[in-house]
Design an enzyme around this catalytic site. Structure first.
Site, short mmCIF file in Angstrom:
data_model
loop_
_atom_site.label_atom_id
_atom_site.label_comp_id
_atom_site.label_asym_id
_atom_site.label_seq_id
_atom_site.Cartn_x
_atom_site.Cartn_y
_atom_site.Cartn_z
N ARG A 148 1.67 10.24 13.90
CA ARG A 148 2.65 9.51 13.12
C ARG A 148 3.52 8.45 14.37
NH1 ARG A 148 5.48 11.47 9.29
NH2 ARG A 148 6.31 9.37 9.12
N ARG A 196 -7.91 8.58 4.00
CA ARG A 196 -9.05 7.56 3.69
C ARG A 196 -9.76 7.32 5.07
NH1 ARG A 196 -9.32 2.60 5.12
NH2 ARG A 196 -6.97 2.39 5.14
N ARG A 197 -8.95 6.85 6.18
CA ARG A 197 -9.73 6.68 7.35
C ARG A 197 -10.22 7.78 7.97
NH1 ARG A 197 -4.22 3.32 9.08
NH2 ARG A 197 -4.75 1.06 8.26
N CYS A 232 -1.46 7.49 -3.77
CA CYS A 232 -1.54 6.25 -2.79
C CYS A 232 -2.13 6.80 -1.49
CB CYS A 232 -0.13 5.58 -2.87
SG CYS A 232 1.27 6.52 -2.34
N ARG A 245 1.67 4.18 18.75
CA ARG A 245 0.27 4.88 18.55
C ARG A 245 -0.49 3.92 19.53
NH1 ARG A 245 -0.78 5.52 12.23
NH2 ARG A 245 1.11 6.30 11.63
N LYS A 256 0.84 -0.98 0.00
CA LYS A 256 0.12 -0.30 -0.14
C LYS A 256 0.96 1.36 0.15
CE LYS A 256 -0.73 0.00 4.94
NZ LYS A 256 -0.22 1.36 5.32
N ASP A 257 2.14 1.17 0.35
CA ASP A 257 3.05 2.16 0.34
C ASP A 257 3.95 2.66 -1.06
OD1 ASP A 257 2.56 2.85 3.00
OD2 ASP A 257 4.11 1.51 3.71
#
Length: 323
Positions: free
Chosen positions: A152, A134-135, A247, A158, A86-87
């Site tokens: 981040r 997106r989230r 992306c 996190r 995805k990156d």
């Protein structure tokens, strides 16, 4: 490694130095080395995304994680690099090719909340950490009364924000939690049908130089490549490419193969999540060969993109350069 093996039978695998990157690289490198009958040397590469505390959008999106790895590969510092798919920018990089896509892990997003709460159970005004547009858009659609906080840091950092009471929850990829042995931190996992994730989420990409690789490396790549995963992530990534969205855009896509059909659903969100467009199509591969699955992926992605653009997707997620 057999007694007759020479020093040339060493495969240097490039990776980011984060705990997650190292964990997923070591897992796939073990399989790569066994299939290639070669020793593995892990080469860690520091990327701008690892050193900067600025938001990903400010430093160029998730593609900043791939840039340094690609430079190291082209410079001959390693023989293959492992990316989180995805990156990886959708545009092909001159001099490089996608050598293998291993079988995908859980593609879903996970909520990791205090007190074992689900998204529906979090109180009004709850602070939920995520750096993903997106989230953020999906949160705006599902719970417009909560606040998305740009965060981040690695997974442990996190999760620490929640454990220390700075946040009520964070949104993370289920695959990353699993690869680090932190799956128990998830209090809810969202069904892909309701909460599509980033194209390629849960999958890894092994990138190599465009030239013919060594025989052991080619043997290893062939052994870890999963043709169904390669086709489904191709379909998802072609949606991003077709929308010219980049992306890090608020786009979710899910593809899977079932009953001899390749299904693809993609959703484009406005930044605040108040509007969204969805398109779903299916294609029938002539066979389960890599070439036929790839043809089906291109066919279904073309139709999904055409429908989304025809319904105004460009107004929701304006075109941008893929990082």
């Amino acid at each position: 490694m057999s007694p007759a093996a020479t020093a040339r039978d060493v495969i240097r695998v490039g990776t980011r130095g984060s705990a997650l990157a190292l964990a997923q690289t070591r897992q796939i490198a073990e399989r790569l080395g066994a299939a290639a009958d070669a020793e593995i040397e892990i080469v860690t590469v520091t990327t701008q995304g690892d050193t900067s505390r600025a938001s990903l959008q400010a430093i160029g999106g998730t593609g900043v994680f791939a840039a340094a790895l690609r430079e190291a590969l082209l410079a001959g510092e390693c023989d293959v690099v492992v990316h989180s798919l995805k990156d990886l920018p959708t545009a092909e990089h001159p001099g490089l090719r996608l050598g293998a896509v291993p079988k995908r892990a859980d593609a879903r997003d996970a909520l990791c909340a205090r007190d074992g709460l689900t998204l529906a159970e979090l109180p009004e005004g709850a602070r939920i950490g995520t750096g993903s547009p997106r989230r953020i858009a999906q949160l705006g659609l599902a719970r417009p009364d909560v606040t998305a906080i740009d965060v981040r840091g690695n997974i442990d950092t996190r999760l620490g924000f929640v454990e220390q009471g700075e946040l009520d929850a964070v949104l993370l990829a289920s695959a990353g939690l699993g690869r680090l042995g932190r799956s128990d931190a998830a209090t809810e996992r969202f069904p892909l049908a309701d909460w599509p994730t980033a194209p390629g989420q849960g999958a890894l990409a092994l990138e190599v130089r465009d030239e013919r690789a060594s025989r052991p490396l080619e043997r290893g790549l062939a052994a870890v490549d999963h043709v169904t995963t390669r086709a489904t992530v191709l379909a998802e990534r072609l949606v991003l490419a077709g929308l010219e969205a980049g992306c890090a855009a608020p786009v979710g896509a899910t593809a899977f193969v079932e009953d001899e059909l390749l299904f693809l659903t993609a959703t484009v969100y406005s930044a605040d999540g108040t509007r969204s467009l969805t398109s779903s199509h299916a294609a029938t591969p002539d066979s389960r060969s890599a070439a036929d699955l790839a043809d089906a992926a291109r066919d279904v992605a073309e139709r999904v993109v055409a429908e989304l653009l025809g319904n105004g997707a460009a107004d929701l997620a304006p075109a941008q350069e893929s990082p």
